[in-house]
Design an enzyme around this catalytic site. Structure first.
Site: not given
Ligand SMILES: *Cc1c(COP(=O)(O)O)cnc(C)c1O
Length: 383
Positions: A173, A198
Site C-alpha cells: 500500500d 489521498k
Molecule cells: C485512505 C486509505 C485507504 C483506503 O482508501 P479509500 O479511498 O478511503 O477507500 C487505504 N490505505 C491507506 C494507507 C489509506 O490512507
C-alpha cells in the site's frame, strides 16, 4: 529527491490531443455504452464497466508515474484492495503488517475472513518473525509503509524476498509515499495499491483507488475481478484524477518540505513528547527511509504532552489546520486517530501501536510553511 524526469511524466502521461477536436485534455466520456457497427464490432469500447476512454487515459498516467506496466483504476482504495484479496481462496493465509490502515484491517478481519481466508497481523519490522510466520499456505504478504499513524518504515525489498522464498506475492500500500517518493515494484514488490483519494487526487474532492503491477497475470486477474464486480472509477473521477496527476510532483515536493519544517518545529517543542516523521534523523526508520524513498512525504504525527483534554484544546485552537479525517490534500488537516480514523482498530491493538489520547496526526498541506508552524505554535501555547 524526486526523479526529475517524473515532473515531465506526470504532466504528459496518458494525455493525447483529442483526434476529433484537438482538445488538449482527454474529455470526460460520460457514456455507459458505445455504438457498434456490427454485432461485436466496435472501436475498442463497448460498456463502461469494462473500459471507458476517460478511465483508460487515467490508467495510462497512473502506470507511468508508478513505473508499472499495468494500472487499474477503482472507485475507492478499499475497492482496489478487495479486488486483490478476492483472488484468494478458502484456506489461504496472508501476513499483514499490524499497523495497516484501519479500513484495510476492517475489510480483512470482518469481511474477507468470513470466506475462510486467514489474515495474520504481525509487526513486519521484525524480519525474523516475518520469515518464521510464513507457511506453505501463505499466498500474500501485505505491506504498508510508511505506516499510519506512527510512520513506521518497513523494508520492502527484504519483505518481498521473504514472500518470494515461499512463493507468495508482496503487496505494498503505497498511499502515504505516493508514486513519486517510493517505487515498491522496483524494490521487488509484485503489486502496488493506492487510495487515490489521498495524494494522487490531492484536493479532497473525490474517492478513488488504483492497483499497479508489472505482472500480466495478476493484472488480468484484478481486471477480471473489477469487471465481474464493477467497482470502477467513473468518468468524472477519472478526469479529475488525471488532471491532479499533472501537479503531483510539485505538490509532493512542497508537502515534504512543509512536513520537514513542521516536524523540526515539533521535535523541539516543550509541549510535545514525541514526534514521528521519517525525515527526522532520530526516527527509527530514517536510514531505511533514506534508502528506499526519494522523499519523506507529508504526514507528521506527534504525542502532545497531555491527555484527551489537551489534545482537544489543541485542535480547537488551530486556525489553518482543519480537524478532519483523510490526508494528502493541498490543505492541512489534523486528525485524532484514537477517536477518528482508528476508532475501528481493536483497543488492545491500538494500545500496542501507541495510539492513545495524546496522539495527533497532521496531513501537512502546501500552504506557506511559516503559516503552518505559527498556527501550531499558537495552538500549543493555548493548551
Ligand atoms: C485512505 C486509505 C485507504 C483506503 O482508501 P479509500 O479511498 O478511503 O477507500 C487505504 N490505505 C491507506 C494507507 C489509506 O490512507
Amino acid at each position: 529527491m524526486i526523479d526529475p524526469h517524473l515532473y515531465t511524466v506526470a504532466v504528459h502521461a496518458g494525455t493525447e490531443p483529442d483526434p476529433v477536436t484537438g482538445a488538449v485534455m482527454t474529455p470526460i466520456y460520460q457514456s455507459s455504452t458505445f455504438v457498434q457497427e456490427a454485432p461485436g464490432q466496435h472501436k475498442g469500447w463497448d460498456y463502461s464497466r469494462g473500459t471507458n476512454p476517460s478511465r483508460d487515459a487515467l490508467q495510462a498516467a497512473l502506470a507511468a508515474i508508478e513505473g508499472a506496466r499495468h494500472a487499474i483504476a477503482f472507485s475507492s482504495g478499499l475497492a482496489a484492495e478487495q479486488a486483490i484479496v478476492q483472488n484468494l481462496s478458502p484456506g489461504d493465509h496472508v501476513l499483514v503488517c499490524n499497523d495497516v490502515y484501519g479500513g484495510s484491517g476492517r475489510l480483512f478481519r470482518t469481511v474477507m475472513a468470513r470466506f475462510g481466508i486467514e489474515f495474520e497481523f504481525l509487526d513486519l519490522s521484525d524480519l525474523d518473525r516475518a520469515r518464521a510466520a510464513m507457511r506453505p499456505e501463505t499466498r500474500m504478504v501485505w505491506i504498508e509503509t510508511p505506516t499510519n499513524p506512527t510512520l513506521q518504515v518497513l523494508d520492502i525489498a527484504a519483505l518481498a524476498e521473504i514472500a518470494h522464498e515461499r512463493g507468495a506475492v508482496a503487496v505494498v500500500d503505497n498511499t502515504f509515499a505516493s508514486p513519486l517518493f517510493q517505487s515498491p515494484l522496483k524494490l521487488g514488490a509484485d503489486i502496488v495499491v493506492h487510495s487515490t483519494t489521498k495524494y494522487i487526487g490531492g484536493h479532497s474532492d473525490l474517492v478513488g483507488g488504483a492497483v499497479m503491477t508489472d505482472d500480466g497475470e495478476w493484472a488480468e486477474k484484478i481486471r477480471y475481478m473489477q469487471f465481474a464486480a464493477g467497482a470502477v472509477a467513473g468518468p468524472i473521477e477519472s478526469f479529475l484524477l488525471h488532471r491532479s496527476i499533472k501537479s503531483l510532483a510539485v505538490r509532493m515536493e512542497k508537502h515534504a518540505a512543509n512536513a520537514q519544517a513542521v516536524a523540526e518545529f515539533l521535535v523541539e517543542h516543550p509541549k510535545v513528547r514525541q514526534t514521528f516523521y521519517p525525515g527526522l534523523p532520530g526516527h527509527p526508520g530514517h536510514d531505511l527511509a533514506r534508502r528506499q524513498m526519494t522523499g519523506f512525504s507529508g504526514i507528521v504525527s506527534f504525542q502532545i504532552d497531555g491527555d484527551l483534554d489537551a489534545a482537544t484544546r489543541f485542535v480547537q485552537g488551530l486556525k489553518v489546520f482543519a480537524l478532519a479525517e483523510s490526508l494528502g490534500g493541498v490543505e492541512s488537516l489534523v486528525n485524532h486517530p484514537e477517536t477518528m480514523t482508528h476508532a475501528s482498530v481493536p483497543p488492545a491493538l491500538r494500545e500496542e501501536l501507541g495510539i492513545g489520547p495524546s496522539l495527533l496526526r497532521l496531513s501537512v498541506g502546501i500552504e506557506h510553511d511559516r503559516d503552518l508552524v505559527d498556527d501550531l505554535a499558537a495552538a500549543l501555547e493555548g493548551i
